[in-house]
Scaffold this active site. Structure first.
Site, mmCIF file in Angstrom:
data_model
loop_
_atom_site.group_PDB
_atom_site.id
_atom_site.type_symbol
_atom_site.label_atom_id
_atom_site.label_comp_id
_atom_site.label_asym_id
_atom_site.label_seq_id
_atom_site.Cartn_x
_atom_site.Cartn_y
_atom_site.Cartn_z
ATOM 1 N N HIS A 267 19.812 45.685 58.834
ATOM 2 C CA HIS A 267 21.244 45.640 58.524
ATOM 3 C C HIS A 267 21.843 44.300 58.958
ATOM 4 O O HIS A 267 22.573 43.654 58.186
ATOM 5 C CB HIS A 267 21.962 46.800 59.242
ATOM 6 C CG HIS A 267 23.448 46.700 59.209
ATOM 7 N ND1 HIS A 267 24.220 47.297 58.229
ATOM 8 C CD2 HIS A 267 24.319 46.062 60.040
ATOM 9 C CE1 HIS A 267 25.495 47.015 58.455
ATOM 10 N NE2 HIS A 267 25.576 46.278 59.545
ATOM 11 N N GLU A 268 21.530 43.872 60.189
ATOM 12 C CA GLU A 268 22.058 42.592 60.684
ATOM 13 C C GLU A 268 21.540 41.428 59.844
ATOM 14 O O GLU A 268 22.262 40.464 59.581
ATOM 15 C CB GLU A 268 21.672 42.399 62.157
ATOM 16 C CG GLU A 268 22.239 43.451 63.097
ATOM 17 C CD GLU A 268 23.757 43.488 63.088
ATOM 18 O OE1 GLU A 268 24.381 42.429 62.873
ATOM 19 O OE2 GLU A 268 24.328 44.579 63.282
ATOM 20 N N HIS A 271 23.524 40.722 56.747
ATOM 21 C CA HIS A 271 24.663 39.813 56.913
ATOM 22 C C HIS A 271 24.210 38.355 56.787
ATOM 23 O O HIS A 271 24.910 37.523 56.218
ATOM 24 C CB HIS A 271 25.312 40.023 58.285
ATOM 25 C CG HIS A 271 26.034 41.333 58.418
ATOM 26 N ND1 HIS A 271 26.999 41.732 57.532
ATOM 27 C CD2 HIS A 271 25.926 42.333 59.342
ATOM 28 C CE1 HIS A 271 27.467 42.921 57.895
ATOM 29 N NE2 HIS A 271 26.826 43.301 58.988
ATOM 30 N N GLU A 342 29.722 45.324 55.434
ATOM 31 C CA GLU A 342 28.899 46.338 56.096
ATOM 32 C C GLU A 342 28.158 47.197 55.081
ATOM 33 O O GLU A 342 26.985 47.514 55.271
ATOM 34 C CB GLU A 342 29.768 47.225 56.994
ATOM 35 C CG GLU A 342 30.347 46.524 58.204
ATOM 36 C CD GLU A 342 29.283 45.932 59.107
ATOM 37 O OE1 GLU A 342 28.240 46.581 59.326
ATOM 38 O OE2 GLU A 342 29.475 44.797 59.575
#
Length: 400
Positions: A267-268, A271, A342
């Protein structure tokens, strides 16, 4: 102009109170319904935690409003008379830093209550009096040393760069913010937490494989001893450029499986791949520019209304006092783009790991952090940088 700003501040306080009360009512109503995302006991505990935090938010808001009015009514005039005799640069620095130091000390009762009463009651805080005292001393020392240097530089802009000083002060502030992001994981974070390279093993191998797959170059994978202060779970990518590093809270390693940790880091990395960090930096730059433009052109009468002259120190303090209003006005915009990012990062994680691991990780994070899965749309619209757990998991489950 001062009374216009004052009216906006009053509206700001009332509207924030309204939002907090609205959210409390929403959480209490939802807590009586069928649980979502979490088990029933976890769902109810999360509701209790949410209401407790919102009550503390209300108290903090009123407390800071009282301090604000004390400052503008008599506090700033008294402090100015005590610090400013000849109007030298040193006296201006002392004035600003005295204001910041007193403000920090006035925040101490709230910080103590939060760490030793509220968060301990909720099962989060492991804070000891010694750690709290050392952290406070370190924070104040950093503020006094680096804050004084920064204030000096801003004063130079005000005193020597003419009517457009605010533009150069904006560039200075933005540059300092970038430098802080650059050095935070390597120089600042280790002042407060022991940061150690992640031990060789399955987890490190999986993480390094994931980083290689995504083309993410870092200075290493590290763990920090977050549990000595708090039981919440977290992980982040810190730094910019060559200083980037992966940082895992030891609480995260203890509670999540290897596959779930990889999903969180995926997930990070989403970004990173979507350049979300650069986008948010650009958006923050726009906000900072507007802040300096507005408060760099405040009329003399605004300073006179609170018993101050229009000197460098007064300008900086005025900006600090009223900047929360400006940040609040900008927060729905920041929150909107952040929530959108997100969702995109969740989709990226699902693609490079799998949907089940990401959903399991989100569920555990919600359970351990006692995050209530739902939020009133208006409260979320204004404040939330992340969609609710319910929204994120629902999005993942319904995507093909």
């Amino acid at each position: 102009m001062f009374y216009t700003l004052l009216s906006i501040y009053v509206f700001y306080v009332i509207f924030k109170l309204f939002l907090a009360i609205l959210q409390i009512g929403f959480v209490r109503a939802e807590a009586k319904k069928e649980p979502v995302v979490l088990e029933e006991s976890e769902y109810k505990n999360a509701a209790v935690a949410a209401v407790t935090n919102l009550k503390f938010e209300i108290f903090s808001l009123i407390y800071h409003a009282v301090i604000f009015f004390a400052w503008i009514s008599f506090g700033l005039k008294m402090l100015s008379n005590a610090c400013l005799k000849d109007g030298t640069t040193l006296e201006n620095i002392i004035f600003v830093m005295s204001f910041l130091l007193i403000s920090s000390l006035l925040d101490l009762p709230l910080n103590i209550y939060e760490s030793f009463v509220k968060d301990k009651k909720l099962g989060f805080s492991n804070m000891s009096a010694k750690i709290f005292l050392v952290d406070t001393i370190k924070s104040l020392a950093l503020m006094l040393v680096f804050g004084s240097a920064f204030v000096w530089l801003v004063l130079l802009c005000i005193n020597f760069l003419g009517e457009f000083w605010w533009f150069w002060a904006f560039l200075l502030s933005f540059g300092v913010a970038l430098i802080i992001n650059l050095i935070y994981p390597t120089l600042i974070a280790p002042i407060f937490n022991k940061m150690s390279p992640l031990e060789d093993g399955e987890l490190k191998g999986k993480i390094e494989g994931l980083l290689t797959k995504c083309g993410f170059k870092s200075s290493g994978v590290f763990t920090i001893d977050a549990s000595k202060r708090d039981n919440r779970l977290n992980a982040y990518f810190g730094g910019l450029g060559a200083t980037k590093r992966v940082v895992l809270f030891d609480t995260l390693i203890k509670k999540l499986s290897t596959a779930e940790i990889v999903a969180v880091l995926g997930h990070e990395l989403g970004h990173f791949k979507h350049k979300d960090i650069l986008k948010m930096i650009a958006l923050s730059a726009v906000m900072l520019f507007c802040l300096f433009f507005i408060f760099g052109n405040v009329s003399v009468s605004a300073y006179e209304a609170i018993g101050l002259g229009q000197n460098g120190a007064s300008i900086i303090i005025f900006l600090v006092l009223f900047s929360p209003i400006f940040s609040f006005l900008f927060s729905p915009i920041i929150s909107h783009f952040s929530r959108k990012n997100e969702f995109g990062a969740d989709r990226f994680s699902k693609e490079i790991s799998n949907k089940t691991d990401m959903i399991n990780a989100l569920t555990k994070l919600g359970s351990e952090n006692k995050a209530f899965p739902k939020s009133h749309w208006l409260y979320s619209f204004v404040y939330h940088s992340h969609p609710s757990l319910f929204e994120r998991i629902n999005e993942l489950e319904n995507e093909s």
